[in-house]
Design a protein around this motif. Sequence first.
Motif, short mmCIF file in Angstrom:
data_model
loop_
_atom_site.label_atom_id
_atom_site.label_comp_id
_atom_site.label_asym_id
_atom_site.label_seq_id
_atom_site.Cartn_x
_atom_site.Cartn_y
_atom_site.Cartn_z
N ASN A 32 5.20 -39.27 -19.54
CA ASN A 32 6.46 -39.14 -20.27
C ASN A 32 7.30 -40.40 -20.27
O ASN A 32 8.37 -40.43 -20.89
CB ASN A 32 7.27 -37.98 -19.70
N SER A 44 2.47 -46.16 -22.92
CA SER A 44 3.82 -45.70 -23.28
C SER A 44 3.70 -44.41 -24.07
O SER A 44 2.84 -44.29 -24.95
CB SER A 44 4.54 -46.75 -24.13
N PRO A 45 4.52 -43.42 -23.76
CA PRO A 45 4.44 -42.13 -24.47
C PRO A 45 4.80 -42.28 -25.94
O PRO A 45 5.58 -43.15 -26.32
CB PRO A 45 5.45 -41.25 -23.73
N GLN A 46 4.19 -41.42 -26.74
CA GLN A 46 4.48 -41.40 -28.16
C GLN A 46 5.59 -40.38 -28.41
O GLN A 46 5.40 -39.19 -28.16
CB GLN A 46 3.23 -41.02 -28.95
N HIS A 47 6.71 -40.86 -28.88
CA HIS A 47 7.84 -39.96 -29.14
C HIS A 47 7.77 -39.47 -30.58
O HIS A 47 7.79 -40.27 -31.52
CB HIS A 47 9.16 -40.67 -28.89
N ASN A 60 1.01 -36.66 -25.58
CA ASN A 60 1.18 -37.50 -24.39
C ASN A 60 0.37 -37.04 -23.19
O ASN A 60 0.71 -37.34 -22.04
CB ASN A 60 2.66 -37.62 -24.02
N LYS A 74 0.55 -35.37 -18.12
CA LYS A 74 1.36 -35.92 -19.21
C LYS A 74 2.07 -37.19 -18.74
O LYS A 74 2.57 -37.26 -17.62
CB LYS A 74 2.39 -34.90 -19.69
N LEU A 84 -3.30 -42.01 -24.75
CA LEU A 84 -2.55 -40.76 -24.76
C LEU A 84 -2.79 -40.01 -26.05
O LEU A 84 -2.94 -40.62 -27.12
CB LEU A 84 -1.05 -41.04 -24.59
#
Length: 407
Positions: free
Chosen positions: A257, A286-289, A189, A255, A185
């Motif tokens: 999420n 896993s999305p990067q927050h 994302n 994307k 990602l």
Amino acid sequence: MDQKFQIIAIVLFFLVTGFISVHASEPGYTIEKNARFTLYPGKKNDPYSMIIPLRLKHYGKIRVSLSKLQFSGKKVKFISFPPKGAIRLWLVNPKVINKHNVPSKYIYKEKFIMDPTRDYLEYYIDEPELIRNHGKYDLYISNMTKNTVTGAYHLQYPGSMQESRESREQARAQLPDLSIEDIDLTPSNNLRVTIVNKGKSGLPYAAWSKKYHSTTMLKVYRNGKAIGGASLDRIDPDKHLRQPGGKVIYISNIKINQTSEINVGINPNLIKEVTFKNNALLKVLSPQHKTQKLPDLIISKVFLTPQKKVGITIRNIGQSGIPEACWKATGAKACSLKLEINGKSWGGATLKIIDRSKRLKYPGGTVNYISNYTVNRPTRISATIDSLSVVKEKNERNNSYSTELRP
């Protein structure tokens, strides 16, 4: 003689008088057909042709070459300009009705022969195609000149299952080989796919043609469900995969999420490759927050002044300052300080009164506020900044401080 009958006549002549050597009785030998031919002068858009029916039992590589070409007259005259070659070899689907006007969709492979020592036609037939066509092909040998041409052709194709496998492996070794090297990602994302051509040849130029523009070359699945894809002209507009070792990084508009099982596949049996085993890759992504920079207000100290007044030290330990609007807000929308004396609410003040110099507007800012409450005996003081949770902070649980003060 009508051209149609000329074609039929030359085929019959070949079948009756051509010398043919066939080695197919023993496993592991290639079927070889060698025959002399005579091609009479052709006309523009209507070359003189002979047709050789092929009936194959095994998949593999077909190879056709010419030798001993001789042209009548002192000079070779071509029927079209610019000339591509003196002889045209082409492999055709026998279902074609008009032998004089063969649509391109019925032509499997063609090769124009200018130098017979160097030029030849080679075509690999895989097992699905062999079954689909019932092993039926027509080989056309066409005279692209106004001269009479004599010579010999040499045809080879697999004559046993063992040799079919060998031919298949040899042909496959020279094919492109697309591989999904990685999927991950971007910081925003979006799904990012890295594709490499590990083969010894590039993807055919036709893969970027309009014919494939609506074809999904890349498919994306999330938790087993298809969520999108892309054609090759979008994945690789600069045609990096045309070269062996070519690499392209494609960033899609998909994307991710939430944590998901992502499966990405390339080339769903559209283009011949060395292997299809490396055309897909499955990973859990896993999305990067992003960590938002926020203020973080704390009560770092509650103390007594020499005049026995309660003092409170407030600090902003966050990465961002308090918004300007907080100094203008009133009532329930105001950032306020709340004081409790021995567990009972006593009062407080808004940010406009607490921090007139707006020091908390900046990260690391510190301000001391002196209340009007006088401590004459041991008293428990509890102070809470932003008691109404108006300010969005990095940590909302460190806004209170409690201690006992003794005069």
